[in-house]
Motif scaffolding. Structure first.
Motif, PDB file in Angstrom:
ATOM      1  N   ARG A 290       0.915  -1.086   0.181  1.00  0.00           N
ATOM      2  CA  ARG A 290      -0.062  -0.123  -0.024  1.00  0.00           C
ATOM      3  C   ARG A 290       0.691   1.199   0.066  1.00  0.00           C
ATOM      4  O   ARG A 290       0.614   2.271   0.613  1.00  0.00           O
ATOM      5  CB  ARG A 290      -1.002  -0.080   1.177  1.00  0.00           C
ATOM      6  N   GLY A 291       1.967   1.103  -0.876  1.00  0.00           N
ATOM      7  CA  GLY A 291       2.898   2.391  -0.984  1.00  0.00           C
ATOM      8  C   GLY A 291       3.708   2.473   0.100  1.00  0.00           C
ATOM      9  O   GLY A 291       4.290   3.778   0.128  1.00  0.00           O
ATOM     10  N   THR A 292       3.916   1.707   1.232  1.00  0.00           N
ATOM     11  CA  THR A 292       4.834   2.169   2.109  1.00  0.00           C
ATOM     12  C   THR A 292       5.584   0.720   2.253  1.00  0.00           C
ATOM     13  O   THR A 292       5.158  -0.560   2.266  1.00  0.00           O
ATOM     14  CB  THR A 292       4.085   1.870   3.598  1.00  0.00           C
ATOM     15  N   TRP A 293       6.965   1.038   2.639  1.00  0.00           N
ATOM     16  CA  TRP A 293       7.799  -0.174   2.848  1.00  0.00           C
ATOM     17  C   TRP A 293       8.002  -0.900   4.214  1.00  0.00           C
ATOM     18  O   TRP A 293       7.896   0.388   5.107  1.00  0.00           O
ATOM     19  CB  TRP A 293       9.395   0.345   2.357  1.00  0.00           C
TER      20      TRP A 293
END
Length: 396
Positions: A290-293
Motif C-alpha cells: 500500500r505504498g509503504t515499505w
C-alpha cells in the motif's frame, strides 16, 4: 628508595552475568548457527517441544487409499494383456537407455500431469574424473593400458595436475606383472591428450605447453614454447623488454605472443569442478505494501519451539531437592524461549528502523542510499550501539 605498601580502593565496574553473556553471543550468531544451538537444546531438554508435528496418519491413509484403488483396478480385469506386455517392454528399453545415458544426459522426465519439471532444465554437473573416464572408455585400449590410464586420472587434483610421482603410481595400479615406468609414461601421455587441454600436467610450464597447439601460427607457437620453457619468470613479471632482448624479437611481437599465452588456462581442472552454490536464507523480508515499505521476519528462520506446560506443571507440583537437575532444565527452557523472543524482536526493530531511514534506497537503488551510523539506529530503537552491531552482523 622505593617502599611497598598495601592499600584498598573501591571501584565500580560493569560486568555481565554468564547468562547475559550467552544471550549476547546468541544475538551475534547467524540464523543458521542460532538454529543449531536451539535444536541442540531441544534435543536434551525435556521441557521443550516443537510446535510443528508430523501428520503421519494422513500419509498412511493416503497410501492405503492408493493401494485400495490399485486393487480395485486389478479386480476389474479390464486390461489388455498384449498392451501391458508391450508397455513393459517399452519400459525396459527406456530403462536401458537411461542406464546408457546415466552420466546426466538422460531424457527429461515428465510429471504425472504431463508437465516438464523445472529440474529437467538444470545443467548436469560432471566431475573432472568422470569426464576423463568417459573419454577413456571410448578409446580402443587394452585392459592393462586402460587400468594404467585410470590410475593416472584418479591421481589428478582439482586443478587437473598430477602431483604424485609416476613411480609411486606403479603400486597403485595393482597389475600383474607390475607395470614399468615406461608404461606409466605412456599412460600419462594418453591422459594428457584428453580434454580439457592441459590436464595431467605436472607443473605450470607443462600445462601451458600442452595447450600451445591452440596457437595456429607456427612462428608464434614456437616463440610461445620458448617463453614457457625458458622464460616463465619474465612472462609472469610481464617483462616484455627483457623477453624481446633475449629472444631477438621486436617488443610488439613478443607482447602479442605473451598475450596469446595468457589466454591459456593454468588450471584446466576448474572447468569441470562442481560448482558450489551458497544459498542465503534472509532473516528479514522487506516488501512494499500500500505504498509503504515494511520489514517483517522470515518465518522460516524462527525456531518453532515452546515449553511443554503439562511437564512444567507436573514438575512444579512434585518439585523436591532430589530433582534439582530437572529444575535446571526448566530454567534453561525458559531462558531459551526468552532468548528466542528477544533476539527476533530486536532484529525486527532494527530492520524496521533501517527501512524507515533508507526507503529511497528501496525505491531508486544504491544511488539513493544515505549514510547511516550505528548511533542513529541505536537511539531510535533504544539500545546500545554494540547491540545494533551484533544484530546486523551475519544477518541478511
Amino acid at each position: 628508595m622505593m617502599q611497598m605498601e598495601a592499600r584498598s580502593e573501591q571501584r565500580q565496574n560493569q560486568t555481565l552475568s554468564p547468562r547475559l553473556q550467552h544471550a549476547v553471543r546468541l544475538l551475534q550468531m547467524s540464523s543458521l548457527d542460532f538454529g543449531t544451538v536451539v535444536r541442540d537444546v531441544l534435543g536434551r531438554n525435556p521441557f521443550l517441544e516443537t510446535e510443528e508435528g508430523f501428520d503421519d496418519d494422513l500419509d498412511v491413509d493416503h497410501g492405503a487409499d492408493e493401494m485400495d484403488a490399485r486393487r480395485e483396478q486389478d479386480a476389474d480385469g479390464d486390461f489388455d494383456a498384449d498392451g501391458e506386455s508391450d508397455g513393459a517392454m517399452e519400459s525396459a528399453h527406456e530403462s536401458d537407455r537411461e542406464l546408457w545415458l546415466g552420466d546426466g544426459f538422460a531424457p527429461s522426465r515428465q510429471s504425472h500431469d504431463g508437465d516438464v519439471s523445472a529440474l529437467d532444465f538444470m545443467v548436469a554437473e560432471t566431475s573432472l574424473n568422470a569426464h576423463l573416464h568417459v573419454q577413456l572408455s571410448t578409446l580402443p585400449l587394452t585392459p592393462r593400458d586402460l587400468a594404467l590410464a585410470r590410475a593416472v586420472v584418479e591421481s589428478l587434483d582439482d586443478d587437473g595436475y598430477l602431483r604424485t610421482p609416476l613411480d609411486e603410481l606403479l603400486d597403485w595400479a595393482g597389475l600383474e606383472p607390475a607395470a614399468s615406468l615406461d608404461e606409466m609414461q605412456i599412460a600419462l601421455r594418453l591422459v594428457q591428450s584428453l580434454e580439457p587441454a592441459g590436464v595431467g600436467a605436472r607443473d605450470v610450464a607443462e600445462c601451458l605447453m600442452l595447450q600451445l597447439t591452440s596457437i595456429e601460427c607456427p612462428r608464434q607457437r614456437s616463440l610461445a614454447g620458448t617463453i614457457v620453457t625458458d622464460h616463465l619468470t619474465s612472462l609472469a613479471a610481464r617483462d616484455v623488454p627483457t623477453l624481446a632482448r633475449l629472444l631477438g624479437e621486436s617488443a610488439g611481437e613478443v607482447e602479442s605472443v605473451c598475450d596469446r599465452i595468457r589466454r591459456l588456462d593454468p588450471r584446466p581442472g576448474w572447468r569441470l569442478s562442481p560448482s558450489r552454490v551458497s544459498y542465503i536464507v534472509p532473516d528479514v523480508i522487506v516488501k512494499k505494501e500500500r505504498g509503504t515499505w515494511s520489514a517483517r521476519l522470515n518465518s522460516t528462520i524462527v525456531p518453532k519451539v515452546r515449553i511443554n506446560e503439562d511437564y512444567a506443571r507436573l514438575f512444579q507440583q512434585h518439585r523436591c531437592a532430589e530433582n534439582a537437575e530437572m529444575g535446571a532444565h526448566l530454567q534453561e527452557a525458559r531462558w531459551t524461549m526468552r532468548n528466542v523472543e528477544q533476539r527476533f524482536s530486536t532484529i525486527l526493530d532494527v530492520a524496521q528502523a533501517i527501512v524507515r531511514r533508507q526507503r529511497h534506497f528501496f525505491e531508486y537503488g544504491a544511488m539513493a542510499m544515505k549514510p547511516l551510523g550505528l548511533k542513529e539506529i541505536a537511539d531510535e530503537v533504544g539500545v546500545h550501539e554494540s547491540t545494533v552491531s551484533r544484530v546486523t552482523n551475519n544477518k541478511y
